[in-house]
Write a protein that holds these residues in place. Structure first.
Motif, PDB file in Angstrom:
ATOM      1  N   GLN A 117      -7.415   2.821  -2.517  1.00 20.44           N
ATOM      2  CA  GLN A 117      -6.639   2.582  -1.291  1.00 20.44           C
ATOM      3  C   GLN A 117      -7.434   3.085  -0.081  1.00 20.44           C
ATOM      4  O   GLN A 117      -7.108   4.104   0.518  1.00 20.44           O
TER       5      GLN A 117
ATOM      6  N   ASP B 270      -5.814   4.315   3.546  1.00 18.04           N
ATOM      7  CA  ASP B 270      -4.749   5.326   3.603  1.00 18.04           C
ATOM      8  C   ASP B 270      -5.182   6.443   4.560  1.00 18.04           C
ATOM      9  O   ASP B 270      -5.937   7.351   4.191  1.00 18.04           O
TER      10      ASP B 270
ATOM     11  N   ALA C  75      -4.441  10.158   3.477  1.00 15.22           N
ATOM     12  CA  ALA C  75      -5.313  10.676   2.417  1.00 15.22           C
ATOM     13  C   ALA C  75      -6.681  11.051   2.978  1.00 15.22           C
ATOM     14  O   ALA C  75      -7.277  12.063   2.570  1.00 15.22           O
TER      15      ALA C  75
ATOM     16  N   ALA D 295      -0.822   8.093  -0.601  1.00 19.60           N
ATOM     17  CA  ALA D 295      -1.515   8.824  -1.662  1.00 19.60           C
ATOM     18  C   ALA D 295      -0.541   9.747  -2.366  1.00 19.60           C
ATOM     19  O   ALA D 295       0.182  10.505  -1.721  1.00 19.60           O
TER      20      ALA D 295
ATOM     21  N   ARG E   8       0.835  -1.193   0.000  1.00 17.88           N
ATOM     22  CA  ARG E   8       0.000   0.000   0.000  1.00 17.88           C
ATOM     23  C   ARG E   8       0.868   1.240   0.000  1.00 17.88           C
ATOM     24  O   ARG E   8       1.578   1.531   0.957  1.00 17.88           O
TER      25      ARG E   8
ATOM     26  N   GLU F   3      -9.124  14.241  -6.511  1.00 17.20           N
ATOM     27  CA  GLU F   3      -7.945  13.371  -6.522  1.00 17.20           C
ATOM     28  C   GLU F   3      -7.928  12.452  -5.311  1.00 17.20           C
ATOM     29  O   GLU F   3      -7.656  11.251  -5.420  1.00 17.20           O
ATOM     30  N   ARG F   4      -8.210  13.012  -4.121  1.00 16.17           N
ATOM     31  CA  ARG F   4      -8.186  12.185  -2.912  1.00 16.17           C
ATOM     32  C   ARG F   4      -9.323  11.155  -2.930  1.00 16.17           C
ATOM     33  O   ARG F   4      -9.136  10.011  -2.518  1.00 16.17           O
TER      34      ARG F   4
ATOM     35  N   ARG G  79     -10.637   9.782  -5.542  1.00 14.81           N
ATOM     36  CA  ARG G  79     -10.251   8.754  -6.511  1.00 14.81           C
ATOM     37  C   ARG G  79      -9.207   7.807  -5.913  1.00 14.81           C
ATOM     38  O   ARG G  79      -9.292   6.590  -6.063  1.00 14.81           O
ATOM     39  N   HIS G  80      -8.241   8.363  -5.226  1.00 16.76           N
ATOM     40  CA  HIS G  80      -7.200   7.538  -4.605  1.00 16.76           C
ATOM     41  C   HIS G  80      -7.793   6.621  -3.531  1.00 16.76           C
ATOM     42  O   HIS G  80      -7.422   5.442  -3.433  1.00 16.76           O
TER      43      HIS G  80
END
Length: 487
Positions: free
Chosen positions: A98, A101, A104, A58, A55, A90-91, A93-94
């Motif tokens: 994941q 995280d 993130a 981000a 893992r 973006e966060r 999507r990440h």
């Protein structure tokens, strides 16, 4: 002559070659090498074996508005709406890829807090709380980013006791972290603990210098009545801001200070410049409406307020517009704004935002003063800030309890009680309370102070202050009033 169509003569037959005889030992070696080569080829051509994924953290947003927003938030500065949109996308999507995280989730939560602050949308505060709580659940130890995010969220919801608690937890995780001191200053000011706010500022200034820190210093200086120092700090902050959005935020704050000082044209210049730099800054638009109304440019003021409320319907701005309509004799339109105010406060409360201060002020002047007293007394027990002391004093006065009202009015206006701020509305409230108690000297002095501090502080209260002063008349020529101290 050779005939080209004639078939060529047949080629001589090719004799097959006899294999070269190999010794038995060499044949066995070649067989072993052939088998080994086949195994190696199978290994090289086979698909790769799947291993558990490692893992990764981000990734930071690439160059563009998302990166700029992340940089601004990390520096305690305002971020632009496009940058916040990019960073949040973006966060999100990440985190779909994941979901464990923790860092993130913390960044996403802080971005939601900032967007909610800009738009006054309580739904973003609810999203922020979920994201930050998830971050803390995934990483319960040492998660300073989530702790600071929860402190920022509590400050925006006006839950200053919770903000202090989260900020202090962040400092225990990482002593000396300057961003935690900045959050604690807001919490201490909301709780009316001006000494603690000054101590936190002193520590902050020892550890870090930036435009965001200058703006924080301005807030502390203003709360202590150091108006020139506050204005100077904001001027320096705006001059050294890293982005147009950051500079606009400090100019808007400078505009509010200029208005409170009665410098209306200077305030209007600050608000106009802030809007040129950041057209979506609705607090600057509302400040512009407030200032235009004070300058007598009523039609422009109404337009500015409507524009501000169309995208950011803050309850305090709804109250201001309602009172402007009321001062113009447009009672039906005022009533419509007051109805919207009640609706908006219900929505904010559902998202965990404490709007009891605004609701108490509204009820004291336009609704049920007894309800205002109950609400503001409870608010005072939770967080006894200067603004709450003033609002409770006025609610008690409107409910006919002037002696108790004077106690809270003194707390809001006297340095010994923490009320060092020079606020025209606070001085007006104290003067009117003293007038009702039959104390003409102090009443005259505080009403004059209100009008001297800002001659146009309220479209409804200024005519009342002027009428009260006219009724009180001039002070006696000889003899000192017995209540000259105001006690």
């Amino acid at each position: 002559m050779e005939n080209p169509l004639q078939s060529p003569a047949p080629a001589p037959p090719v004799r097959p070659r006899r294999p070269f005889p190999l010794p038995p030992l060499l044949r066995r070696v070649l067989l072993v090498l052939l088998v080994a080569g086949g195994v190696l080829g199978a290994v090289l051509l086979a698909p790769p074996v799947e291993r558990p994924a490692v893992r990764a953290p981000a990734p930071a947003p690439g160059p563009g508005p998302g990166r700029a927003a992340l940089t601004a938030l990390s520096a305690g500065a305002p971020a632009s709406p496009p940058g916040l949109t990019a960073l949040i996308a973006e966060r999100e999507r990440h985190l779909r890829a994941q979901p464990r995280d923790a860092r993130a989730w913390a960044v996403l939560g802080v971005a939601y807090v900032e967007r909610g602050r800009r738009t006054a949308d309580g739904a973003d505060y609810t999203r922020a709380e979920a994201a930050l709580s998830t971050s803390l659940r995934l990483r319960p130890e040492g998660n300073v980013r989530a702790l600071e995010g929860l402190a920022a969220l509590a400050n925006e919801r006006r839950d200053f006791a919770a903000a202090r608690s989260w900020g202090e937890k962040a400092l225990r995780v990482e002593p000396g972290r300057w961003t935690a001191y900045a959050l604690l200053i807001d919490a201490f000011l909301g709780l009316g603990d001006h000494e603690a706010a000054q101590e936190a500022l002193d520590e902050l200034l020892r550890r870090h210098r930036s435009p965001a820190v200058m703006a924080k210093a301005a807030a502390v200086y203003w709360s202590r009545g150091w108006r020139e120092d506050a204005a100077a700090q904001l001027s320096d902050a705006a001059a050294s801001a890293a982005s147009p959005v950051e500079r606009a935020a400090y100019l808007e704050q400078a505009g509010r200070i200029a208005f409170e000082r009665g410098n209306l044209r200077e305030a209007l210049r600050y608000f106009d410049t802030a809007l040129r730099l950041d057209p979506g800054l609705r607090t600057a638009e509302a400040g512009r409406g407030r200032t235009l109304a004070a300058l007598g440019r009523t039609a422009e003021a109404l337009t500015a307020y409507r524009r501000a409320l169309a995208q950011q319907p803050r309850p305090e701005h709804l109250l201001e517009l309602g009172e402007l309509y009321q001062s113009l004799g447009r009672r039906q339109e005022a009533a419509a704004q007051y109805a919207l105010l009640r609706t908006r406060i219900r929505h904010s409360a559902a998202a965990g935002v404490d709007e009891e201060l605004v609701l108490g002020r509204f009820e004291a002047d336009h609704g049920d003063p007894e309800s205002a007293v109950r609400r503001l007394r409870a608010e005072w027990r939770r967080q006894p800030g200067t603004a709450v002391a003033d609002a409770l004093a006025w609610a008690l006065h409107r409910a006919g309890r002037d002696q108790e009202a004077l106690t809270f009015a003194r707390r809001a206006t006297e340095t010994a009680g923490g009320g060092g701020v020079r606020n025209a509305l606070y001085a007006y409230h104290r003067g009117m309370i003293e007038r009702s108690l039959g104390r003409p000297g102090p009443a005259r002095r505080h009403l004059e102070r209100a009008l001297r501090t800002n001659p146009c502080f309220s479209p409804l209260a200024v005519p009342e202050a002027q009428a009260a002063l006219a009724e009180l008349g001039e002070p006696p020529v000889t003899g000192a009033p017995g209540d000259v101290t105001g006690r």
